[in-house]
Design an enzyme around this catalytic site. Structure first.
Site, PDB file in Angstrom:
ATOM      1  N   ILE A   1      48.221  -8.257  62.159  1.00  0.00           N
ATOM      2  CA  ILE A   1      49.291  -8.317  61.173  1.00  0.00           C
ATOM      3  C   ILE A   1      49.566  -9.787  60.862  1.00  0.00           C
ATOM      4  CG2 ILE A   1      51.646  -7.599  60.633  1.00  0.00           C
ATOM      5  CD1 ILE A   1      49.689  -5.275  61.146  1.00  0.00           C
TER       6      ILE A   1
ATOM      7  N   ALA B   1      51.752  -4.831  79.541  1.00  0.00           N
ATOM      8  CA  ALA B   1      53.060  -4.407  79.056  1.00  0.00           C
ATOM      9  C   ALA B   1      52.941  -3.390  77.928  1.00  0.00           C
ATOM     10  CB  ALA B   1      53.852  -5.633  78.584  1.00  0.00           C
ATOM     11  N   LYS B   2      52.034  -3.636  76.989  1.00  0.00           N
ATOM     12  CA  LYS B   2      51.892  -2.722  75.857  1.00  0.00           C
ATOM     13  C   LYS B   2      51.255  -1.402  76.278  1.00  0.00           C
ATOM     14  CE  LYS B   2      53.767  -5.335  72.711  1.00  0.00           C
ATOM     15  NZ  LYS B   2      55.061  -4.960  72.112  1.00  0.00           N
TER      16      LYS B   2
ATOM     17  N   ALA C   1      65.005  -8.312  66.055  1.00  0.00           N
ATOM     18  CA  ALA C   1      64.973  -8.041  64.612  1.00  0.00           C
ATOM     19  C   ALA C   1      65.274  -9.255  63.744  1.00  0.00           C
ATOM     20  CB  ALA C   1      65.960  -6.926  64.275  1.00  0.00           C
ATOM     21  N   SER C   2      65.272 -10.444  64.322  1.00  0.00           N
ATOM     22  CA  SER C   2      65.641 -11.614  63.530  1.00  0.00           C
ATOM     23  C   SER C   2      64.492 -12.155  62.682  1.00  0.00           C
ATOM     24  CB  SER C   2      66.176 -12.729  64.440  1.00  0.00           C
ATOM     25  OG  SER C   2      65.188 -13.139  65.359  1.00  0.00           O
TER      26      SER C   2
ATOM     27  N   SER D   1      50.951  -2.068  70.698  1.00  0.00           N
ATOM     28  CA  SER D   1      49.906  -2.912  70.106  1.00  0.00           C
ATOM     29  C   SER D   1      48.561  -2.278  70.410  1.00  0.00           C
ATOM     30  CB  SER D   1      49.957  -4.323  70.711  1.00  0.00           C
ATOM     31  OG  SER D   1      48.798  -5.068  70.357  1.00  0.00           O
TER      32      SER D   1
ATOM     33  N   TYR E   1      50.406  -9.290  78.538  1.00  0.00           N
ATOM     34  CA  TYR E   1      50.788  -8.624  77.286  1.00  0.00           C
ATOM     35  C   TYR E   1      50.131  -7.245  77.174  1.00  0.00           C
ATOM     36  CZ  TYR E   1      51.433  -8.020  72.218  1.00  0.00           C
ATOM     37  OH  TYR E   1      51.771  -7.536  70.966  1.00  0.00           O
ATOM     38  N   VAL E   2      48.856  -7.183  77.488  1.00  0.00           N
ATOM     39  CA  VAL E   2      48.130  -5.909  77.424  1.00  0.00           C
ATOM     40  C   VAL E   2      48.723  -4.908  78.409  1.00  0.00           C
ATOM     41  CG1 VAL E   2      45.918  -4.801  77.896  1.00  0.00           C
ATOM     42  CG2 VAL E   2      45.989  -6.917  76.556  1.00  0.00           C
TER      43      VAL E   2
ATOM     44  N   ASN F   1      61.347  -3.237  69.702  1.00  0.00           N
ATOM     45  CA  ASN F   1      60.393  -4.139  69.061  1.00  0.00           C
ATOM     46  C   ASN F   1      60.280  -5.492  69.753  1.00  0.00           C
ATOM     47  OD1 ASN F   1      58.893  -5.380  66.598  1.00  0.00           O
ATOM     48  ND2 ASN F   1      60.746  -6.622  66.761  1.00  0.00           N
TER      49      ASN F   1
END
Length: 249
Positions: free
Chosen positions: A189, A159-160, A14-15, A143, A156-157, A91
């Protein structure tokens, strides 16, 4: 009166970027927020300062989510410092992009551990107090890549896509305990991964977005706040795409 008055949220990663917007969005609706960060203490404390400056309550909590003991510690610290835990937002995430033929085992393992295994561990830890209180909200930041795939992002794919599966399985397991589990799936985004793409790549993707523009971190945060609130009390096991219409079903 905010929609989340009296509730406590833990937001991982959250940083900055999406996590920052989510933490601020939850706080704006009245939630006290534990702002998790891995390394950037200054940015995390800046988020806490912004929330406090607006009359809210927040603390910064550090932890390396690849360490199996950290998720449980984060949940314990959130409860100790803020008085409970009602909302978990998974997140935190990293990318290590390359074509699969060039992908090293450590690139695969780091992304899967941070983006998926850590979310599982945080969920497992958070469910203990949520089950005792027979109420809770878990929102996973997935995602659209996990739905449609993406060249150079096999880790990444995977994992999501796994996070979407984890969302649905957990939702079924805990629905009878008054806990909902949902996911948001951002598209293009203007923060985070998109910032690392070349302008021509962004333009190529934008040509596929019916709304014809990048989304904002705040638009993703609005979706998270909705799923964390009582407005979404009858929504669970759902994946809410925030993607300008890129993925239509």
């Amino acid at each position: 009166m905010g929609r989340l008055d009296g509730r406590v949220a833990l937001v991982t990663g959250a940083s900055g970027g999406l996590g920052r917007a989510i933490a601020l969005g939850l706080a704006a609706e009245g939630a006290a927020v534990a702002v998790h960060y891995a390394a950037n203490r200054a940015q995390a404390e800046a988020v806490v300062g912004t929330i406090a400056g607006r009359g809210g309550s927040a603390v910064a909590l550090q932890g390396d989510l690849t360490d199996p003991g950290v998720p449980g510690n984060l949940v314990d610290e959130t409860q100790a410092q803020l008085g409970g835990l009602h909302i978990l937002v998974n997140n935190a995430g990293v990318v290590r992009d390359t074509l699969i033929l060039r992908m090293k085992d450590e690139d695969w393992e780091q992304v899967l551990t941070t983006n998926l295994t850590a979310a599982f561990r945080c969920t497992r830890a958070a469910l203990r107090p949520m089950i005792r209180q027979r109420a809770g909200r878990i929102v996973n930041v997935a995602s659209i890549a996990g739905e449609i795939g993406n060249i150079g992002q096999a880790n990444y794919v995977a994992a999501k896509a796994g996070l979407i599966g984890l969302t649905k399985a957990t939702a079924r397991e805990v629905a009878s305990r008054g806990i909902t589990v949902n996911a948001v799936a951002p598209g293009l985004i203007g923060v985070g991964i998109t910032e690392h793409l070349a302008p021509e790549q962004v333009q190529r993707f934008l040509e596929q977005v019916p709304l014809g523009r990048l989304g904002t971190a705040e638009e993703v945060a609005h979706a998270v706040v909705y799923l964390a609130s009582d407005d979404a009390a009858y929504v669970t096991g759902h994946v809410l795409n925030v993607d300008g219409g890129l993925v239509m079903r």
